[in-house]
Design an enzyme around this catalytic site. Structure first.
Site, PDB file in Angstrom:
ATOM      1  N   SER A  13       0.944  -1.167   0.208  1.00 48.99           N
ATOM      2  CA  SER A  13       0.032  -0.004  -0.131  1.00 48.99           C
ATOM      3  C   SER A  13       0.833   1.216   0.071  1.00 48.99           C
ATOM      4  CB  SER A  13      -1.083  -0.039   1.211  1.00 48.99           C
ATOM      5  OG  SER A  13      -0.236   0.128   2.183  1.00 48.99           O
ATOM      6  N   ASN A  14       1.841   0.976   0.740  1.00 47.51           N
ATOM      7  CA  ASN A  14       2.909   2.506   0.767  1.00 47.51           C
ATOM      8  C   ASN A  14       3.474   2.640  -0.584  1.00 47.51           C
ATOM      9  OD1 ASN A  14       3.472   3.870   3.407  1.00 47.51           O
ATOM     10  ND2 ASN A  14       3.235   1.911   3.953  1.00 47.51           N
ATOM     11  N   LEU A  85      11.233  -6.763   4.464  1.00 47.53           N
ATOM     12  CA  LEU A  85      11.720  -7.454   5.343  1.00 47.53           C
ATOM     13  C   LEU A  85      12.862  -8.344   5.325  1.00 47.53           C
ATOM     14  CD1 LEU A  85       8.128  -8.628   6.714  1.00 47.53           C
ATOM     15  CD2 LEU A  85       9.334  -6.839   7.477  1.00 47.53           C
ATOM     16  N   LEU A  87      17.359  -7.685   5.796  1.00 53.42           N
ATOM     17  CA  LEU A  87      18.307  -6.979   6.267  1.00 53.42           C
ATOM     18  C   LEU A  87      18.994  -6.168   4.965  1.00 53.42           C
ATOM     19  CD1 LEU A  87      19.634  -5.310   8.624  1.00 53.42           C
ATOM     20  CD2 LEU A  87      21.323  -7.244   8.456  1.00 53.42           C
ATOM     21  N   ILE A  88      19.191  -4.729   5.020  1.00 59.99           N
ATOM     22  CA  ILE A  88      20.175  -4.320   3.829  1.00 59.99           C
ATOM     23  C   ILE A  88      21.669  -4.481   4.327  1.00 59.99           C
ATOM     24  CG2 ILE A  88      20.766  -2.083   3.122  1.00 59.99           C
ATOM     25  CD1 ILE A  88      18.151  -2.956   1.933  1.00 59.99           C
ATOM     26  N   ASN A 102      13.785   4.198   4.767  1.00 63.87           N
ATOM     27  CA  ASN A 102      13.046   2.953   5.370  1.00 63.87           C
ATOM     28  C   ASN A 102      11.813   3.937   6.299  1.00 63.87           C
ATOM     29  OD1 ASN A 102      11.899   0.619   6.149  1.00 63.87           O
ATOM     30  ND2 ASN A 102      12.742   0.838   8.111  1.00 63.87           N
ATOM     31  N   HIS A 104       9.456   3.013   9.359  1.00 58.28           N
ATOM     32  CA  HIS A 104       8.949   2.248  10.542  1.00 58.28           C
ATOM     33  C   HIS A 104       7.750   2.508  11.204  1.00 58.28           C
ATOM     34  CE1 HIS A 104       9.889  -1.004  13.418  1.00 58.28           C
ATOM     35  NE2 HIS A 104       9.601  -0.018  14.239  1.00 58.28           N
ATOM     36  N   ASP A 145      16.661  -0.167  11.582  1.00 57.44           N
ATOM     37  CA  ASP A 145      15.991   0.946  12.101  1.00 57.44           C
ATOM     38  C   ASP A 145      16.860   1.924  12.904  1.00 57.44           C
ATOM     39  OD1 ASP A 145      13.213  -1.432  13.019  1.00 57.44           O
ATOM     40  OD2 ASP A 145      13.665  -0.402  11.156  1.00 57.44           O
ATOM     41  N   GLU A 174       1.309   6.981   7.464  1.00 58.51           N
ATOM     42  CA  GLU A 174       2.481   6.503   6.533  1.00 58.51           C
ATOM     43  C   GLU A 174       2.154   7.085   4.915  1.00 58.51           C
ATOM     44  OE1 GLU A 174       2.141   2.193   6.878  1.00 58.51           O
ATOM     45  OE2 GLU A 174       3.768   2.308   8.528  1.00 58.51           O
TER      46      GLU A 174
HETATM   47  C1  GRF Z   1       3.927  -0.587   7.058  1.00 59.90           C
HETATM   48  O1  GRF Z   1       3.543  -0.658   8.207  1.00 59.90           O
HETATM   49  C2  GRF Z   1       5.723  -0.124   7.107  1.00 59.90           C
HETATM   50  O2  GRF Z   1       5.647   0.807   8.319  1.00 59.90           O
HETATM   51  C3  GRF Z   1       6.370  -1.327   7.591  1.00 59.90           C
HETATM   52  O3  GRF Z   1       5.965  -2.311   6.659  1.00 59.90           O
HETATM   53  C4  GRF Z   1       4.343  -1.825   6.468  1.00 59.90           C
HETATM   54  C5  GRF Z   1       4.031  -1.930   5.087  1.00 59.90           C
HETATM   55  O4  GRF Z   1       2.928  -1.847   4.660  1.00 59.90           O
HETATM   56  N1  GRF Z   1       7.598  -0.885   7.480  1.00 59.90           N
HETATM   57  P1  GRF Z   1       2.616  -1.809   3.069  1.00 59.90           P
HETATM   58  O5  GRF Z   1       2.953  -3.256   2.477  1.00 59.90           O
HETATM   59  O6  GRF Z   1       3.096  -0.722   2.188  1.00 59.90           O
HETATM   60  O7  GRF Z   1       1.037  -1.961   2.941  1.00 59.90           O
END
Ligand code: GRF
Length: 189
Positions: A13-14, A85, A87-88, A102, A104, A145, A174
């Protein structure tokens, strides 16, 4: 025009919000999306948004050579982690110094670090009895983070909140702040 690679492992979604925002402003473009999950929801979203999406295994991503070669070939200027998810590893920091961002879903440095993602974060915030939570958008270094903060935004936590209700309030933050923070940072690149 500056070009962005988005790395995502989940729903996406982001990633979608970022693509839509940048298409409206025309300031930059999302050149490609990379995922480590062959079933990630972000793959479907990328298809609908007509953005090339590449799957790499965790091993290929930790090694870095192939994903970085792809991003270099696509002339990527900035890497954006949107629910990524994996690690970089140091090779990414070397190739893209101060150019990895990133998000968080909590107010770092609290509630961050390895294993703190998604509902794990919101459960920890609720268990700690916090009156507020929020998001942290930050530059990425070798630790989870941990890099310089670019923006923090807060939201209240209510007594009857569940991880789901808190997560949806965080997602709103976000979606509101990640695209604009990325666009502002790009102006300094
Ligand atoms: C978000 O909650 C972000 O803060 C975290 O992972 C989630 C990603 O959500 N790092 P989406 O896949 O963008 O919906």
């Amino acid at each position: 025009m500056k070009r962005i690679a988005i790395l995502a492992s989940g729903n996406g979604s982001n990633a979608q919000q970022i693509v839509s925002y940048l298409r409206q402003t025309g300031e930059a473009e999302v050149a490609l999306i990379i995922t480590n999950r062959p079933q990630a929801g972000v793959i479907e979203r990328a298809k609908k948004l007509n953005i090339p999406c590449h799957y790499f295994t965790n091993e290929q991503l930790r090694d870095g050579a192939e994903p970085i070669a792809l991003m270099k070939a696509q002339q990527v200027d900035l890497i954006v982690l949107a629910g990524y998810l994996c690690l970089i590893t140091p090779i990414y920091i070397k190739e893209y110094p101060e150019r990895i961002i990133n998000i968080h879903p909590a107010l770092l440095p609290d509630f961050g670090g390895k294993g703190m993602y998604g509902d794990h974060v919101h459960r920890a915030v609720l268990a700690a009895g916090k009156a507020q939570s929020g998001i942290t958008i930050h530059l990425v270094d070798e630790d989870y983070d941990h890099g310089r903060h670019l923006l923090q935004a807060t939201c209240p936590v209510f007594p009857d909140d569940t991880p789901e209700t808190l997560a949806s309030r965080i997602h709103e933050l976000e979606h509101r702040f990640f695209p604009t923070t990325i666009a502002q940072y790009l102006r300094f690149l």
